[in-house]
Scaffold this motif. Structure first.
Motif, PDB file in Angstrom:
ATOM      1  N   GLU A  34      34.632  71.701  86.955  1.00  0.00           N
ATOM      2  CA  GLU A  34      34.441  72.718  87.997  1.00  0.00           C
ATOM      3  C   GLU A  34      35.629  72.789  88.948  1.00  0.00           C
ATOM      4  N   THR A  35      36.191  71.653  89.280  1.00  0.00           N
ATOM      5  CA  THR A  35      37.231  71.609  90.306  1.00  0.00           C
ATOM      6  C   THR A  35      38.570  71.228  89.705  1.00  0.00           C
ATOM      7  N   PRO A  36      39.614  72.045  89.918  1.00  0.00           N
ATOM      8  CA  PRO A  36      40.949  71.680  89.441  1.00  0.00           C
ATOM      9  C   PRO A  36      41.476  70.469  90.205  1.00  0.00           C
ATOM     10  N   ASN A  37      42.466  69.816  89.623  1.00  0.00           N
ATOM     11  CA  ASN A  37      43.124  68.692  90.276  1.00  0.00           C
ATOM     12  C   ASN A  37      44.114  69.202  91.325  1.00  0.00           C
ATOM     13  N   ALA A  38      44.499  68.323  92.236  1.00  0.00           N
ATOM     14  CA  ALA A  38      45.410  68.712  93.323  1.00  0.00           C
ATOM     15  C   ALA A  38      46.773  69.149  92.809  1.00  0.00           C
ATOM     16  N   ASP A  39      47.159  68.683  91.617  1.00  0.00           N
ATOM     17  CA  ASP A  39      48.477  69.030  91.080  1.00  0.00           C
ATOM     18  C   ASP A  39      48.460  70.327  90.269  1.00  0.00           C
ATOM     19  N   GLY A  40      47.353  71.085  90.328  1.00  0.00           N
ATOM     20  CA  GLY A  40      47.278  72.363  89.627  1.00  0.00           C
ATOM     21  C   GLY A  40      46.909  72.255  88.165  1.00  0.00           C
ATOM     22  N   THR A  41      46.337  71.120  87.772  1.00  0.00           N
ATOM     23  CA  THR A  41      45.874  70.949  86.394  1.00  0.00           C
ATOM     24  C   THR A  41      44.350  70.975  86.352  1.00  0.00           C
ATOM     25  N   LEU A  42      43.830  71.230  85.165  1.00  0.00           N
ATOM     26  CA  LEU A  42      42.379  71.305  84.976  1.00  0.00           C
ATOM     27  C   LEU A  42      42.005  70.391  83.812  1.00  0.00           C
ATOM     28  N   ASP A  43      41.112  69.449  84.080  1.00  0.00           N
ATOM     29  CA  ASP A  43      40.676  68.511  83.052  1.00  0.00           C
ATOM     30  C   ASP A  43      39.486  69.072  82.281  1.00  0.00           C
ATOM     31  N   PHE A  44      39.288  68.532  81.082  1.00  0.00           N
ATOM     32  CA  PHE A  44      38.201  68.981  80.212  1.00  0.00           C
ATOM     33  C   PHE A  44      37.431  67.782  79.687  1.00  0.00           C
ATOM     34  N   ASP A  45      36.114  67.958  79.581  1.00  0.00           N
ATOM     35  CA  ASP A  45      35.250  66.974  78.942  1.00  0.00           C
ATOM     36  C   ASP A  45      34.863  67.503  77.561  1.00  0.00           C
ATOM     37  N   VAL A  46      34.981  66.653  76.546  1.00  0.00           N
ATOM     38  CA  VAL A  46      34.621  67.049  75.182  1.00  0.00           C
ATOM     39  C   VAL A  46      33.520  66.121  74.681  1.00  0.00           C
ATOM     40  N   TYR A  47      32.401  66.714  74.311  1.00  0.00           N
ATOM     41  CA  TYR A  47      31.234  65.957  73.853  1.00  0.00           C
ATOM     42  C   TYR A  47      31.141  66.068  72.332  1.00  0.00           C
ATOM     43  N   PHE A  48      30.865  64.927  71.669  1.00  0.00           N
ATOM     44  CA  PHE A  48      30.803  64.877  70.218  1.00  0.00           C
ATOM     45  C   PHE A  48      29.458  64.344  69.753  1.00  0.00           C
ATOM     46  N   GLU A  49      29.056  64.870  68.614  1.00  0.00           N
ATOM     47  CA  GLU A  49      27.914  64.309  67.895  1.00  0.00           C
ATOM     48  C   GLU A  49      28.263  64.365  66.419  1.00  0.00           C
ATOM     49  N   ASP A  50      28.203  63.230  65.737  1.00  0.00           N
ATOM     50  CA  ASP A  50      28.622  63.161  64.335  1.00  0.00           C
ATOM     51  C   ASP A  50      27.569  63.732  63.394  1.00  0.00           C
ATOM     52  N   LEU A  51      28.041  64.303  62.296  1.00  0.00           N
ATOM     53  CA  LEU A  51      27.162  64.683  61.199  1.00  0.00           C
ATOM     54  C   LEU A  51      26.723  63.433  60.446  1.00  0.00           C
ATOM     55  N   PRO A  52      25.672  63.515  59.645  1.00  0.00           N
ATOM     56  CA  PRO A  52      25.325  62.376  58.786  1.00  0.00           C
ATOM     57  C   PRO A  52      26.520  61.990  57.921  1.00  0.00           C
ATOM     58  N   LYS A  53      26.688  60.712  57.698  1.00  0.00           N
ATOM     59  CA  LYS A  53      27.886  60.219  57.018  1.00  0.00           C
ATOM     60  C   LYS A  53      27.994  60.716  55.575  1.00  0.00           C
ATOM     61  N   ARG A  54      26.880  60.886  54.907  1.00  0.00           N
ATOM     62  CA  ARG A  54      26.921  61.196  53.476  1.00  0.00           C
ATOM     63  C   ARG A  54      26.178  62.495  53.181  1.00  0.00           C
ATOM     64  N   ARG A  55      26.695  63.180  52.150  1.00  0.00           N
ATOM     65  CA  ARG A  55      26.081  64.450  51.761  1.00  0.00           C
ATOM     66  C   ARG A  55      26.146  64.581  50.241  1.00  0.00           C
ATOM     67  N   LEU A  56      25.054  65.019  49.632  1.00  0.00           N
ATOM     68  CA  LEU A  56      24.974  65.207  48.188  1.00  0.00           C
ATOM     69  C   LEU A  56      24.606  66.646  47.886  1.00  0.00           C
ATOM     70  N   THR A  57      25.352  67.285  46.981  1.00  0.00           N
ATOM     71  CA  THR A  57      25.036  68.652  46.563  1.00  0.00           C
ATOM     72  C   THR A  57      24.961  68.702  45.044  1.00  0.00           C
ATOM     73  N   LEU A  58      24.147  69.620  44.550  1.00  0.00           N
ATOM     74  CA  LEU A  58      23.965  69.806  43.108  1.00  0.00           C
ATOM     75  C   LEU A  58      24.125  71.281  42.769  1.00  0.00           C
TER      76      LEU A  58
END
Length: 600
Positions: free
Chosen positions: A259-283
């Motif tokens: 929401e708030t930029p830094n004093a030096d004129g930069t803007l930080d970002f938060d990145v949220y991750f959620e992994d997929l299941p490790k294995r996948r099988l297709t036929l």
């Protein structure tokens, strides 16, 4: 506090009354009257109104119907504003009484009929349509202009475009500072003024990795290519998200600016991750009347070494119950997205393949290492270097051995609107593979291109024209000096339906060898019968020649037929094609093909 207690008391009374009301009442009779209103507007009101949709919403008690009517006043007025009518009159009568005049404390014991009457009034136009300040290269909506039909939608779109214009040039915190909207009823005119606050021009700060992911942070940072220090750009943020999702490792990648930029004129970002299941099988499977059943299976392991790698194991078993001997393949590919830059990756590719056809048998072993550059979501290119060993029995002899150092190149450009059942766009797959012969094997190059185009007739897309061109060529070695799997044959589901698989080639005595060049043409007309069932008419043509380009003297054949498609949603259609030979002497009789996905 006193207001809160009053609202609570009123809600409690209404709740007690609702509990005491009978629930098995007869269906509410509703009608909507809107003289002079466009049918599209009438339809929108009917679809949105809580009263006209009371039955589908399960509203049947008098209190529920009254509450729905009271909420509809605001809903319908907002719809009228959206459509450019700024002096509407809305009446909602329940058994002849105006709903707004009824008290929720003395609800009728029964409500049988509801009548909604809407007088639209005149359609308003913009007298003023001003947005300021405007960032360079900002394009405002065409409908936000003096003299154009006025609507709240046009105002909202203009405000959004104005804010986005400033964000595009680095002002990440731009927003609407104020709006002034005046309806001048005598002139049926709407004056709209929008003030935008650009805020400061910002630069990208740091990316903070949050959430529960097994991928190493150092790999995430290398794959993302977060542009720290650069001027803020929404396009750059979109690229970061695309790069991370492209790995196939994450189920969720959510990038949020602070929401708030830094004093030096930069803007930080938060990145949220959620992994997929490790294995996948297709036929997968495909059935052809002459070639039997082909079964395929893939097993994928995501994030093998916690660096977002993707290990893909592929196995295929072919010609089950077909006229040819059973054969198959085993393939392995390891993609490594964090070895190079954010849009580059490396990969290992290994293959063991055994092919048994009427014209040749060949065992192939190959191993290659390469790199891939992704230019966009729709365009990529890759190149690799490796070795291939082939042992073949064909028209030129048995036990022939070929040893190659190979340099495969491939580029794929996919502008289709759907990968499984396209209705518009085009697809191009271009391949080139120089090969250096070892141990006496001849040297040369192999080229192949597959181009497809799709056109939808009409606005509903129920009729689609699809076309395909395949071109192949081998340059350098003699016809008998190259492994048969580098040469070209025609016939079967991938080239000419109605002709047996790889039945067309170059006669060599009593046998058939592959050609040094190939031309394949296919056309389909696809028509929807229902939302899930389509009929397809198709024609395929194939030609094979001894020269590096197909000439007028090339051997050729063709086939045609009809097909049925049943839509399986995201998996693509279930396909059944019936085809017969049209030209050529390589086959006779009806051929059928069953599979998942369009033929091309």
């Amino acid at each position: 506090m006193q207001g809160s207690r009053l609202r609570f008391s009123k809600t409690l009374v209404l709740g007690i009354m609702a509990a005491a009301m009978p629930t098995g009442l007869s269906a509410l009779e509703t009608s909507l009257v809107a003289p002079g209103a466009p049918q599209e507007l009438v339809d929108r009101i009917e679809e949105t109104s809580s009263v006209t949709t009371a039955e589908s919403r399960g509203l049947d008690t008098p209190l529920e119907i009254l509450s729905a009517a009271l909420s509809d006043y605001r809903t319908i007025v907002q719809i009228m504003y959206d459509e450019g009518y700024f002096s509407p009159e809305v009446s909602i009568k329940l058994d002849g009484q105006e709903a707004a005049e009824l008290s929720s404390l003395s609800v009728p014991a029964k409500i049988d009929r509801a009548v909604i009457t809407v007088a639209t009034g005149p359609s308003y136009r913009f007298g003023e349509a001003t947005l300021r300040p405007i960032a360079p290269e900002t394009v405002l909506p065409e409908d936000f202009a003096i003299g154009k039909p006025a609507s709240t939608g046009a105002i909202q779109r203009a405000a959004s475009a104005g804010v986005q214009g400033w964000r595009n040039v680095g002002h990440a915190k731009a927003g609407v500072a104020g709006q002034k909207v005046i309806a001048r009823h005598p002139q049926a005119r709407l004056d709209a003024e929008i003030d935008v606050d650009p805020g400061p021009r910002l630069r990208f700060g740091e990316m903070f990795i949050l959430g529960d992911s097994d991928v190493k942070h150092s790999s995430i940072e290398k794959i993302a290519g977060f542009p720290s220090g650069q001027v803020y750009s929404p396009e750059e943020i979109q690229k970061v998200g695309t790069r991370l999702r492209r790995t196939g490792t994450f189920n969720v990648v959510a990038i949020e600016e602070r929401e708030t930029p830094n004093a030096d004129g930069t803007l930080d970002f938060d990145v949220y991750f959620e992994d997929l299941p490790k294995r996948r099988l297709t036929l997968g499977f495909e059935i052809a009347s002459r070639d039997g059943i082909d079964l395929t299976a893939t097993w994928t392991h995501r994030n093998v070494f916690k660096r977002a790698e993707r290990l893909r194991f592929e196995a295929a078993l072919r010609n089950i119950g077909g006229s040819e001997d059973l054969d198959g393949r085993i393939g392995l590919r390891l993609d490594q997205p964090d070895r190079l830059g954010p849009d580059d990756s490396t990969f290992w590719n290994a293959l063991i393949d055994r092919r048994n056809t009427d014209n040749y048998s060949v065992s192939i072993t190959s191993l290659a290492y390469g790199a891939r550059r992704t230019f966009s979501d729709r365009l990529y290119a890759e190149a690799s270097a490796g070795f291939q060993l082939s042992n073949a029995d064909d028209a030129f002899g048995d036990g022939r051995k070929f040893r190659y150092f190979i340099l495969p190149f491939r580029a794929e450009w996919d502008e289709r609107d759907s990968k499984v059942s396209a209705t518009r766009g085009f697809y191009l797959d271009a391949q080139a593979m120089p090969f250096v012969g070892l141990s006496g094997t001849e040297t040369g190059a192999r080229f192949f291109a597959d181009a497809r185009s799709y056109t939808s007739l009409g606005t509903d897309g129920r009729i689609v024209l699809a076309g395909r061109v395949q071109i192949g060529s081998v340059i350098g070695p003699s016809l008998d000096g190259v492994t048969p799997d580098f040469l070209f044959y025609s016939g079967g589901a991938g080239t000419v339906r109605g002709q047996p698989f790889e039945s067309l080639g170059i006669p060599v005595g009593d046998e058939v060898a592959g050609g040094k060049s190939f031309l394949g043409l296919s056309g389909e007309v696809r028509g929807k019968i229902t939302d899930t069932i389509s009929l397809v008419g198709f024609y395929d043509y194939g030609a094979v020649d001894t020269t590096v380009f197909v000439t007028s003297t090339a051997n050729s054949h063709s086939g045609a037929g009809l097909g049925v498609r049943y839509d399986l949603g995201g998996f693509g259609p279930l396909r059944l094609d019936l085809a017969v030979p049209v030209q050529g002497d390589t086959g006779n009789g009806l051929q059928f093909y069953i599979g998942i996905g369009q033929a091309f």
